[in-house]
Write an enzyme that holds these catalytic residues in place. Structure first.
Site, PDB file in Angstrom:
ATOM      1  CD  GLU A 329      33.013  40.136  32.821  1.00 45.60           C
ATOM      2  OE1 GLU A 329      31.919  39.617  32.568  1.00 45.60           O
ATOM      3  OE2 GLU A 329      33.988  40.074  32.032  1.00 45.60           O
ATOM      4  CB  CYS A 330      37.941  38.456  37.236  1.00 44.51           C
ATOM      5  SG  CYS A 330      39.065  37.282  38.038  1.00 44.51           S
ATOM      6  N   GLY A 331      39.298  40.778  37.987  1.00 44.05           N
ATOM      7  CA  GLY A 331      40.217  41.829  38.415  1.00 44.05           C
ATOM      8  C   GLY A 331      39.542  43.175  38.529  1.00 44.05           C
ATOM      9  CB  SER A 432      30.559  38.686  39.925  1.00 44.37           C
ATOM     10  OG  SER A 432      30.665  38.383  38.543  1.00 44.37           O
TER      11      SER A 432
END
Length: 440
Positions: A329-331, A432
Site C-alpha cells: 500500500e502506497c509506500g 496500489s
C-alpha cells in the site's frame, strides 16, 4: 446502548492546535488515573499512534464515509467499553468533508452526532479578539445536530488579549475552559505528510509530559471531564473492516513502513490471524513461515538508498512472491516497483515485482477517498470486491504499464467520478497507492 462518556475536540480549521490540546489532555487525565482512550476522526494514520503513546491504550479511526454504521458502532463500543473517558480528535475543520448525504460526509461532526459526544472547540485566537466569538458562534449554529459546549483558546498573546476574547465568548454564552499562551516549545515536529511519526519523535514521552503540564496549568480539567456525555451506540455487529489476507501475515514494520490503520490490524487479530513483523530497513526478509506478506505505507522515499541496499530483504521478498501473495500500500507499492527516485533526484532500484516507477523528486499531492473495485481476485477479495480507502502522498508515477489486465482495481473518488485504474497486479503480487479502510 449507553457506554462510557466521550467528547470530541475539534476546530474551525486545520492548524488550530487541536492535536497539541488532545495529546496534552489525554496524558494529563491518564496520569490522574483515568482510563483514557483516544479516537481519530477520518482517515489519518499518524495521530492514533500519538494517542496510544499519550494514553497507554490503542487508538482507532472512525470514518463516517469509509465505514458502515455497524463497523463504526463496533469500533466505538470497543473504545468506550474499556475506558473511563473517550477523547476523540477531529480532522481538518469540524464540518470539513465530502459532498455526500448527511451523516456520511467523513466530517468530524458526523462522529459527534452519531455517538452523542459534545464538542470542545480549539480556537487559534492569534490575530483577533472578540471576533473569535463570531467564529465559535458560527460553529455552534452551523449544524443543529451537534452541541458545542465549550472552547479552549490557543495562541493567546497576553492576559489583556485573553480578557478581550473571553468578553466575546460571554456575549454568546459559550464557556471558556482555558487558554494556552503562545509557546513554540509545545509544538511537535512535522514533515510532508503531517507529524513526524510517534516512533521517530525524539523524547516523545518528555514532550507529552510537558503538554500535560501545560494543560494542567491552563485548562479546567474537572470542568472539561464533567462536560463529557455517555457514548451512544445504536448498531454494532462485530463487523471486520477487512478480512485477514492470510492466517499468518508477514508485516513490514519500521520507520519506512508504518502506516497501518490500527482498526485493520485489530480486526485481523480478532478474526484469528497472527501478525509477524519484520524490518526491511534492517535487511530482514519476510518470515518464511507466513502465508502472505503485507508492505504498508510509510516513508520509503526518505530511506530509498538504504532500502535499495537491503539485498537479503529483496531476495527474500522475491522468493516469497513466487509462491505466496504479497501486497503493498502506497509506500509499499512504490518499493514493489522497478525504481524509486528520491527527493534529491537519485534513482534507486526497488524489488522489480510490479511494472511501475515512482518519483518523490517530481512532487505532486494526491489526496482523497478512493472507492475501488478489484479487477482480479486475490488477498483483498474476489474480482469485483468493493473497497473504500484513502490516498495521501506526494509521489508521482514516472513509468507504468497502463493495461487494464495488469491493474489492481478500478477506482472512483468519493463523489463517483471515474479515476480509471489504480495500482498493478503481476502474478501473486499486488499494490496500489490507496490505503484500504474497509470493505464496502
Amino acid at each position: 446502548m449507553s457506554l462510557s462518556p466521550g467528547l470530541l475536540v475539534a476546530a474551525p480549521r486545520s492548524g488550530s492546535g487541536k492535536t497539541t490540546v488532545v495529546l496534552g489532555l489525554q496524558r494529563a487525565l491518564a496520569r490522574r488515573g483515568l482510563r483514557v482512550r483516544g479516537v481519530k476522526c477520518g482517515p489519518d494514520y499518524i495521530d492514533p499512534a500519538f494517542h496510544a503513546a499519550a494514553t497507554g491504550t490503542p487508538s482507532f479511526n472512525l470514518d463516517s464515509f469509509a465505514m458502515s454504521g455497524p463497523l463504526l458502532g463496533s469500533i466505538a463500543a470497543q473504545a468506550a467499553g474499556d475506558a473511563d473517558l473517550v477523547i476523540a480528535e477531529g480532522s481538518m475543520g469540524l464540518f470539513d468533508g465530502i459532498r455526500q448525504e448527511t451523516g456520511r460526509t467523513g466530517a468530524s461532526a458526523d462522529i459527534a452526532v452519531l455517538f452523542g459526544w459534545p464538542v470542545i472547540l480549539v480556537l487559534d485566537v492569534s490575530g483577533h479578539a472578540q471576533s473569535a466569538a463570531a467564529v465559535a458562534l458560527g460553529c455552534a449554529r452551523f449544524d443543529p445536530r451537534i452541541d458545542v459546549v465549550g472552547v479552549v483558546l490557543n495562541k493567546v498573546a497576553s492576559e489583556r488579549h485573553r480578557r478581550l476574547v473571553e468578553d466575546g465568548m460571554a456575549r454568546i454564552g459559550l464557556p471558556v475552559l482555558g487558554g494556552l499562551m503562545r509557546n513554540a516549545e509545545l509544538t511537535l515536529p512535522e514533515r510532508h505528510l503531517g507529524l513526524v511519526q510517534a516512533g521517530e519523535t525524539e523524547e516523545l514521552d518528555g514532550r507529552l509530559e510537558r503538554l500535560a503540564d501545560a494543560m494542567e496549568g491552563a485548562i479546567d480539567l474537572d470542568r472539561l471531564v464533567a462536560l463529557a456525555r455517555p457514548t451512544q451506540i445504536t448498531t454494532r455487529d462485530g463487523a471486520v473492516p477487512l478480512p485477514p489476507p492470510g492466517q499468518r501475515i508477514a508485516l513490514a514494520s519500521d520507520r519506512a513502513f508504518s502506516f497501518v490503520y490500527p482498526h485493520v490490524l485489530a480486526g485481523w487479530r480478532e478474526a484469528g490471524a497472527e501478525i509477524v513483523t519484520f524490518s526491511p530497513l534492517a535487511d530482514e526478509p519476510p518470515p518464511s513461515g507466513c502465508d502472505v506478506c503485507w508492505l504498508p505505507g510509510g516513508y520509503p522515499e526518505l530511506h530509498a538508498g538504504r532500502i535499495a541496499g537491503a539485498q537479503h530483504f529483496f531476495e527474500g521478498l522475491r522468493s516469497f512472491a513466487e509462491s505466496r501473495p504479497v501486497h503493498g500500500e502506497c509506500g509499499g507499492y512504490m518499493v514493489l516497483g522497478q525504481s524509486l527516485e528520491d527527493g534529491y533526484g537519485h534513482i534507486h532500484p526497488m524489488a522489480g515485482l510490479l511494472p511501475v516507477e515512482t518519483s518523490y523528486a517530481k512532487r505532486k499531492m494526491h489526496l482523497g477517498y478512493r472507492v475501488a473495485h478489484l479487477v482480479h481476485g486475490g488477498v483483498m477479495g474476489p474480482a469485483g470486491q468493493r473497497l473504500v480507502g484513502h490516498e495521501f502522498h506526494y509521489a508521482s508515477v514516472t513509468q507504468s504499464d497502463p493495461a487494464r489486465e495488469t491493474a489492481f482495481a478500478m477506482v472512483q473518488d468519493a463523489e463517483g467520478n471515474d479515476l480509471g485504474t489504480a495500482g498493478h497486479r503481476r502474478g501473486l503480487v499486488t499494490g496500489s497507492f490507496f490505503h484500504a479502510i474497509a470493505q464496502g
